[in-house]
Design an enzyme around this catalytic site. Structure first.
Site, PDB file in Angstrom:
ATOM      1  N   LYS A 152      -9.713   7.716   1.521  1.00  0.00           N
ATOM      2  CA  LYS A 152     -10.229   6.356   1.327  1.00  0.00           C
ATOM      3  C   LYS A 152     -11.727   6.280   1.604  1.00  0.00           C
ATOM      4  CE  LYS A 152      -5.796   4.058   1.958  1.00  0.00           C
ATOM      5  NZ  LYS A 152      -4.876   5.171   2.204  1.00  0.00           N
ATOM      6  N   HIS A 206      -9.734   2.005  -0.655  1.00  0.00           N
ATOM      7  CA  HIS A 206      -8.287   1.826  -0.563  1.00  0.00           C
ATOM      8  C   HIS A 206      -7.782   1.307  -1.902  1.00  0.00           C
ATOM      9  CE1 HIS A 206      -4.334   1.051   0.681  1.00  0.00           C
ATOM     10  NE2 HIS A 206      -4.538   0.575   1.899  1.00  0.00           N
ATOM     11  N   HIS A 263      -2.935   7.959   5.814  1.00  0.00           N
ATOM     12  CA  HIS A 263      -3.136   6.635   5.200  1.00  0.00           C
ATOM     13  C   HIS A 263      -4.582   6.219   5.499  1.00  0.00           C
ATOM     14  CE1 HIS A 263      -2.062   2.911   3.390  1.00  0.00           C
ATOM     15  NE2 HIS A 263      -2.199   2.195   4.479  1.00  0.00           N
ATOM     16  N   PHE A 302       1.761  -3.399   3.882  1.00  0.00           N
ATOM     17  CA  PHE A 302       2.058  -4.728   4.416  1.00  0.00           C
ATOM     18  C   PHE A 302       3.573  -4.872   4.565  1.00  0.00           C
ATOM     19  CE2 PHE A 302      -1.340  -8.191   3.460  1.00  0.00           C
ATOM     20  CZ  PHE A 302      -2.237  -7.521   4.253  1.00  0.00           C
ATOM     21  N   GLU A 339      -1.702   5.143  13.523  1.00  0.00           N
ATOM     22  CA  GLU A 339      -1.323   6.328  12.751  1.00  0.00           C
ATOM     23  C   GLU A 339      -1.494   7.585  13.592  1.00  0.00           C
ATOM     24  OE1 GLU A 339      -3.305   6.663   8.960  1.00  0.00           O
ATOM     25  OE2 GLU A 339      -1.976   8.296   8.312  1.00  0.00           O
ATOM     26  N   CYS A 397       0.795  -1.224   0.000  1.00  0.00           N
ATOM     27  CA  CYS A 397       0.000   0.000   0.000  1.00  0.00           C
ATOM     28  C   CYS A 397       0.832   1.281   0.000  1.00  0.00           C
ATOM     29  CB  CYS A 397      -0.961  -0.022   1.181  1.00  0.00           C
ATOM     30  SG  CYS A 397      -1.912  -1.547   1.196  1.00  0.00           S
TER      31      CYS A 397
END
Lengths: 404, 404
Positions: free
Chosen positions: A324, A329, A292, A389, A303, A159
């Site tokens: 998002k 996403h 994010h 990830f 975050e 991502c």
């Protein structure tokens, strides 16, 4: 140090087929989530996703179009928009002075799934796409379309892939390796990612609500985004539009877990801090954080912990947005799509809204999550971050294009 | 802080010709390739011992989560970090990691997709999903080795390894990291095997025995292998300050990429020659200064001919003097071969020899190059190596390695 600016933008998102349509949809608080039709969603937690209704056709002959994956098309169409706006292909640069860096996470796996399934089940399985270059094919189509012969790379850090692509392009220009770069990323919805996030219980039942108390997970989207980057002096000399400046870029590793973020956002805080240091900025100078914000309980909490640590007192009331909620996403394309929105936000001096944010999670305090577009925001600098990830963190800082 | 010189302080490998550095050193000294061909079964190009044995120092709990690329990468990285003497027992944000790969995650992706289409969404195996991403090895290495500095992953057909080396150098030169672990890793997974023959047919190559004969007169095509190679790169100042043994100096990576569509093979000797010239210029070397050239030759009739043309152009009058070595016979074709071949080049510098090219058979005399073959190395006349990189993705690279 050589300064690097953005002179072109291209976007294809669930909110629109070009940058203006996408950005006006974003400001209006439109929701790009709809029922996914690309494949059957029977048996999954949700049937919603940020699917693009009609993917525009890039300007290449049919013999090439039929060999492109859905992600390739999204990436190439966005690159066409960006190159047209910047005029970089007519700037008189030698072909090897223009790089192409398009990041990808699972791009092309939509087609790979169907190919291998058909092959195994004895169906018709025609190998039309280039699986040996499965993620990196988007970069190559862009280079082919415009004849750019500079270095090419496909950062693939899940991502954070396309945010990294932007950062790499900036560095290659700064080091003098190239004068300009087309950077960004593309991703299409796929069975693999839909099923995978479903299997690890990350997919929410409804379109996602980042930072909200009752958020229940992410929703997937797709898109393409491209930016043309070039040396500031070069851009000014040829009268190119200077949309924003990229001041700094950093990456870091969580070294913690393959899928879960570090609970205190350790690696996330590190990239943010490195970006501020490199740009010579204090936290109080950042006017907006492009988060994010995946809307998984763990991500948003970690975050916000990282943001609190880095921003300290400046955290109170700091505007934070996650796009998002509007487009889903977009995985490997997320960083580039959201950076393109940040560039437009700087240009319009308007903070775009978060959707479904009426009830902010107390663990996400003390930030300001605007629920409606906020014009005349006085934006100077935007921090954009992406986490992937494998604990792969990336961040960059954008400044206004008209900074002297 | 800015750094001028970047040096190699650690090496690691896991390939058919050596599951450790000493074994690989021995293979290079005798021209022995451990690559096994068993009849028509090209899958026998796999690494000899099953990588399940590569779990030293990893708990069983953690090991069962590692797929083959992760195990190979970890096995090689541990060797390199140990040799470099990097103390990663404390979590270190000044030590980073970059991985280059063309196929990491491909085997697990197919395995996962299969559970989805066979068993349905509710039974798709969640433990496989984290390993479907191409940056799986990158994430696992940071976790296992506790590397918290800069992190990224490249997914580029053919030159992923060289892009990784270039990224590591840029982080060190910019002062963002003191040391970077650079890993190239690829697996010969089920999808790779399935696609290989399709590609060979598309390229018009009849490649019945699967033998890879780089620069050989009977060469008939490339065959993918599986391997990991690791370099520890470090700023010279940092290495000297901590008393590390400097094995070699690593120069900048020169690179360009052909603006051709996916699926087309490299056909631009002029561009490859320009890239090589740029790499030599960076170091102020003349072609006649080279101890040998490590070629990208993969056994493809057309590609090897193209590379030979580029080499004749670069080496001009020295063409029959400067030895050319094709190292892919030791490991098979890899998208990430740039890292493993750099490991072999550093070993050659250490040993002071020019290794024989393995599995060439009879050298194609029409190529007009001094290609090494046989079972004995030649003495290395000059401690300077030029390594070319190229592959299916259209990227063309050159990097330099030299005695410290």
């Amino acid at each position: 140090m050589k300064r690097v600016v953005v002179t072109g933008l291209g976007l294809v998102t669930p909110l629109g087929v070009d940058r203006d349509q996408s950005f006006s949809g974003l400001l209006a608080g439109e929701d790009g989530h709809r029922r996914v039709t690309l494949f059957s969603t029977a048996g999954y937690t949700t049937d919603r996703g940020g699917e693009i209704a009609v993917v525009p056709e890039p300007g290449l002959p049919r013999k090439h179009l039929r060999r492109m994956t859905r992600a390739d098309r999204l990436g190439l169409v966005s690159a066409e928009q960006a190159v047209a706006q910047s005029g970089i292909s007519d700037a008189g640069l030698a072909p090897h002075r223009v790089a192409v860096v398009m990041g990808a996470g699972a791009a092309g796996l939509h087609e790979a799934y169907e190919f291998f399934k058909a092959r195994e089940q004895g169906g018709r399985s025609v190998l039309r796409h280039h699986f040996g270059e499965i993620q990196s094919s988007t970069s190559r189509w862009v280079a082919f379309r415009f004849g750019f012969e500079g270095p090419r790379a496909c950062p693939s850090t899940a991502c954070s892939s396309s945010l990294t692509a932007i950062g790499l392009g900036m560095r290659w220009i700064r080091s003098g390796e190239v004068e300009a770069a087309v950077v960004g990323g593309a991703e299409s919805l796929s069975r693999l990612t839909f099923s995978g996030f479903n299997a690890v219980s990350a997919l929410g039942p409804e379109p996602c609500s980042p930072f909200a108390r009752h958020r229940r997970g992410m929703s997937l989207g797709e898109g393409g985004a491209a930016l043309v980057l070039e040396g500031r002096e070069h851009a000014l000399a040829r009268g190119a539009p200077v949309l924003a400046e990229i001041l700094s870029f950093a990456t870091s590793a969580d070294a913690h877990h393959m899928t879960a973020p570090h609970p205190e956002g350790r690696g996330a805080a590190q990239v943010m801090r490195n970006c501020l240091d490199q740009a010579g900025l204090s936290p109080g100078q950042i006017g907006l954080v492009g988060a994010h914000g995946t809307a998984t309980p763990a991500n948003d909490k970690a975050e916000c912990a990282a943001l609190r640590e880095v921003f300290g007192e400046a955290a109170t009331g700091l505007p934070v947005v996650s796009h998002k909620s509007g487009v889903g996403h977009c995985l490997g394309a997320a960083g580039a799509v959201e950076t393109a929105f940040a560039v437009m936000a700087l240009g319009a001096d308007t903070i775009p809204p978060n959707l479904r944010i009426s009830d902010v999670d107390p663990e996400c305090a003390p930030f300001d999550f605007p629920a409606a577009a906020r014009p005349d925001a006085g934006l100077e600098y935007v921090l954009k971050e992406s986490f992937g990830f494998g604990g792969s963190n990336a961040a960059l800082i954008l400044g206004r294009g008209d900074r002297s | 802080m800015s750094v001028d010189r970047v040096v190699v302080t650690g090496l690691g490998c896991a390939c058919a010709s050596g599951t450790g550095i000493e074994e690989l050193r021995g293979s290079l000294a005798t021209g022995h390739s451990g690559v096994v061909i068993e009849g028509e079964d090209r899958a026998a190009w796999k690494l000899g011992p099953e990588p399940v044995t590569f779990g030293k120092g990893v708990s069983k709990m953690a090991l069962r989560r590692l797929d083959k690329t992760m195990r190979m990468a970890l096995h090689a990285a541990r060797q390199a970090v140990l040799q470099a003497g990097l103390d990663t027992s404390e979590e270190r944000h000044r030590f980073g990691l970059v991985v280059g790969t063309g196929f990491a995650g491909s085997g697990t992706s197919l395995e996962y997709m299969r559970t989805d289409w066979k068993d349905g969404p509710s039974l798709a195996n969640p433990s496989l999903f984290p390993n479907t991403v191409p940056n799986g090895p990158a994430g696992q290495l940071t976790i296992q080795l506790k590397l918290r500095g800069p992190l990224t992953n490249f997914f580029d057909a053919g030159v992923a390894g060289e892009n990784a080396v270039a990224y590591a150098r840029s982080e060190i030169v910019a002062g963002n990291a003191d040391a970077m672990v650079v890993c190239g890793v690829d697996e010969r997974s089920e999808p790779v095997v399935a696609l290989e023959s399709v590609y060979a047919r598309a390229a018009g190559e009849r490649h019945p025995d699967g033998l890879l004969r780089p620069f050989g007169n009977a060469r008939s095509g490339a065959t993918f292998g599986e391997a990991a190679g690791v370099l520890v790169l470090e700023s010279e100042a940092h290495a000297r300050a901590r008393g590390a043994t400097v094995l070699a100096e690593c120069g900048p990576v020169a690179r360009r990429a052909e603006a051709t569509p996916p699926g087309t093979r490299s056909d631009h000797p002029g561009m490859l020659a320009a890239v090589a010239a740029a790499a030599l210029l960076e170091r102020g070397w003349e072609p006649a200064d080279l101890g040998f050239v490590s070629a990208a030759a993969c056994g493809s009739p057309e590609f090897d001919r193209m590379e030979a043309a580029a080499l004749r152009a670069i080496l001009a009058g020295t063409a029959t003097m400067v030895p050319v070595v094709a190292l892919k016979g030791y490991c098979g074709e890899l998208s990430s071969s740039g890292v493993l071949r750099a490991v072999m080049a550093v070993l050659s510098l250490e040993e002071g020899f020019v290794p024989p090219s393995a599995r060439v058979g009879v050298v194609d005399a029409e190529l007009g190059l001094s290609v090494t073959a046989g079972d004995a190395p030649r003495p290395l006349a000059r401690g300077r190596i030029l390594q070319l990189g190229a592959g299916a993705g259209g990227g063309l690279t050159a990097l330099t390695l030299s005695r410290p």
